[in-house]
Enzyme design. Structure first.
Site, mmCIF file in Angstrom:
data_model
loop_
_atom_site.group_PDB
_atom_site.id
_atom_site.type_symbol
_atom_site.label_atom_id
_atom_site.label_comp_id
_atom_site.label_asym_id
_atom_site.label_seq_id
_atom_site.Cartn_x
_atom_site.Cartn_y
_atom_site.Cartn_z
ATOM 1 N N LYS A 56 -11.195 -3.547 -21.301
ATOM 2 C CA LYS A 56 -11.602 -4.464 -19.886
ATOM 3 C C LYS A 56 -10.778 -5.525 -20.126
ATOM 4 O O LYS A 56 -10.813 -6.331 -21.078
ATOM 5 C CB LYS A 56 -12.956 -4.397 -19.832
ATOM 6 C CG LYS A 56 -13.549 -5.153 -18.515
ATOM 7 C CD LYS A 56 -14.942 -5.197 -18.414
ATOM 8 C CE LYS A 56 -15.439 -5.849 -17.165
ATOM 9 N NZ LYS A 56 -17.098 -5.816 -17.142
ATOM 10 N N SER A 131 -18.960 -4.220 -12.995
ATOM 11 C CA SER A 131 -17.938 -4.777 -12.898
ATOM 12 C C SER A 131 -16.745 -3.977 -13.634
ATOM 13 O O SER A 131 -15.481 -4.006 -13.522
ATOM 14 C CB SER A 131 -17.707 -6.169 -13.406
ATOM 15 O OG SER A 131 -18.011 -6.377 -14.438
ATOM 16 N N SER A 155 -22.989 -3.473 -15.652
ATOM 17 C CA SER A 155 -21.627 -3.371 -15.458
ATOM 18 C C SER A 155 -21.024 -2.226 -16.200
ATOM 19 O O SER A 155 -19.732 -2.107 -16.029
ATOM 20 C CB SER A 155 -21.045 -4.620 -15.551
ATOM 21 O OG SER A 155 -21.335 -5.547 -14.589
#
Length: 450
Positions: A56, A131, A155
């Site tokens: 990420k 996210s 997330s």
């Protein structure tokens, strides 16, 4: 795509071939937006030549451009590796491409990214969640062997549920946050997104452990979970009835289906209610935004990333932040600054912290009589882009995940079934603090049953 467990058995030539295969798949599936559009050869190079794991874009990888998918961090190059990256490298794993995310991890659709949105690989008209939507999309689409995400209020678990893969959030402090761009320091936690519970346990074992460089890291004994993973072990599992019954019909039916599957597998199923439900969203968004307003104050055009053009220092701050932060980030920083301001600190922030303590005690109470809890990940399956236009409505969709972060507990999202549109619906299993083994065992049992 082979599993992480299988990849760990590959020789050097096998790893080289795996990396080559992934490069080709990533290129062929660029329309999904799982990886950020400025993905460079550096990020797919053999500088880090181990088993490829997608990362990420808020986790530091030395010499990579790490931007948290924000305009304000364009031009920033990470000078060091996050602890989780160092741990991966020491075990023969390597970072392989930056995955898309909501800007500074603020969002639940991956639409707020500076690089553009990510699509749900199950149906491109639907959001992948957020996210960590890029990480979940990449794993689900088979363009990542496994991925790291971060979970502040769901997330990891929510995008994994929307995309049909496994998402695991460890207990707060179990995995080092050193090198993770902070959103809300008392809530953020790095964790794995994988295609199986076993792979989640393997990757978790690799990245977990105490880190003296992280003041929030828990100095408690860590025992490997993957070696002891047991889908046959029987546990007491409490279904959170009030949370489940308030979900959409298809989600509610799926959770009861999961409960029946677990019962058939020999687990003891009971029902409980969590009285703290009505406080979770309010407490979470007050605490998270308050911490975000402080954490993101460092991005001012002086020390990191891009700088706005202006004639004075004050104007430069305003221009840089006004141009560099997206609408959702600005909205949350403004809310956080408000609740911390004079006259409102006691009325909002202190009350939110009291509510957090109440929520933690509520979980502790129900977990005294059960090894783990079972409930939905989200009140609905993935929804279409643009369907939730009101920010408040989007915030309320986090109702089943945020309280877990407030209490600092381990939780995992496991696929259960598909709805009529072919979209995934997952169940969430929550354990007591440091109860990762039980959570993973139960998840493995559910995975096998479904």
């Amino acid at each position: 795509m082979i599993s992480l467990k299988e990849a760990l058995k590959l020789d050097n030539n096998g790893v080289v071939e795996l990396r080559k295969e992934l490069k080709e798949k990533i290129k062929a599936n660029s329309h999904l937006g799982a990886y950020i559009e400025q993905l460079t050869n550096t990020e797919l190079s053999d500088e880090y030549s181990g088993i490829p794991i997608a990362i990420k874009d808020n986790i530091q990888v030395k010499n990579w451009s790490i931007t948290s998918c924000s305009k304000i961090l364009q031009g920033y190059i990470a000078p060091y590796n996050a602890t989780v990256i160092e741990k991966m490298l020491s075990r023969g794993l390597a970072p392989f491409g930056r995955t898309n995310m909501d800007e500074f991890a603020m969002g639940s659709t991956t639409e707020s990214s500076f690089y553009g949105k990510t699509l749900n690989p199950l149906d491109n008209a639907y959001v992948p969640g957020g996210s960590s939507g890029g990480s979940a999309c990449a794993v689900s689409a088979g363009i990542a062997l496994a991925a790291l995400g971060s979970d502040t209020g769901g997330s990891i678990r929510q995008p994994a549920a929307f995309c049909g893969c496994v998402g695991f959030k460890p207990s707060y402090g179990r995995v080092s946050r050193y090198g993770l761009a902070a959103y809300s320091s008392s809530l953020d936690q790095i964790g794995p997104i994988t295609r199986s519970v076993e792979d989640a346990a393997i990757l978790y074992d690799i990245i977990a452990g105490y880190d003296e460089r992280d003041t929030t890291s828990a100095n408690v004994e860590f025992v490997s979970t993957a070696d002891k993973l047991d889908a046959n072990k029987k546990y007491k599992i409490a279904l959170v009835k009030n949370y489940t019954d308030e979900a959409s019909d298809e989600v509610k039916n799926s959770i009861y289906l999961a409960a029946n599957k677990l019962k058939e597998a020999g687990h003891e199923i009971s029902e409980v209610s969590l009285s703290s439900a009505k406080y979770a969203i309010a407490a979470y968004y007050i605490i998270a935004t308050a911490e975000a307003s402080a954490n993101l104050s460092r991005y001012d055009g002086v020390r990191y990333g891009r700088r706005g053009e202006a004639e004075s220092l004050g104007a430069m701050y305003a221009t840089t932040r006004g141009e560099g932060f997206g609408a959702e980030v600005q909205r949350r920083m403004l809310l956080g600054t408000f609740v911390l301001s004079s006259g409102y600190y006691d009325a909002y922030y202190i009350k939110a912290q009291k509510a957090r303590a109440f929520i933690s005690k509520a979980y502790e109470s129900v977990l005294e009589g059960a090894d783990a809890l079972l409930m939905p990940v989200a009140p609905h399956a993935a929804y279409k882009f643009g369907e939730l236009k009101d920010p408040l409505t989007a915030y309320l969709s986090d109702v089943y995940t945020v309280s877990v972060n407030l209490a600092g507990l381990p939780a995992i999202s496991v696929p259960v079934t598909k709805n009529a549109d072919g979209l995934n619906i997952s169940a969430q299993i929550i354990g007591a603090q440091w109860g990762e083994q039980k959570v993973l065992d139960i998840a493995s049992s559910l995975e096998r049953s479904c």
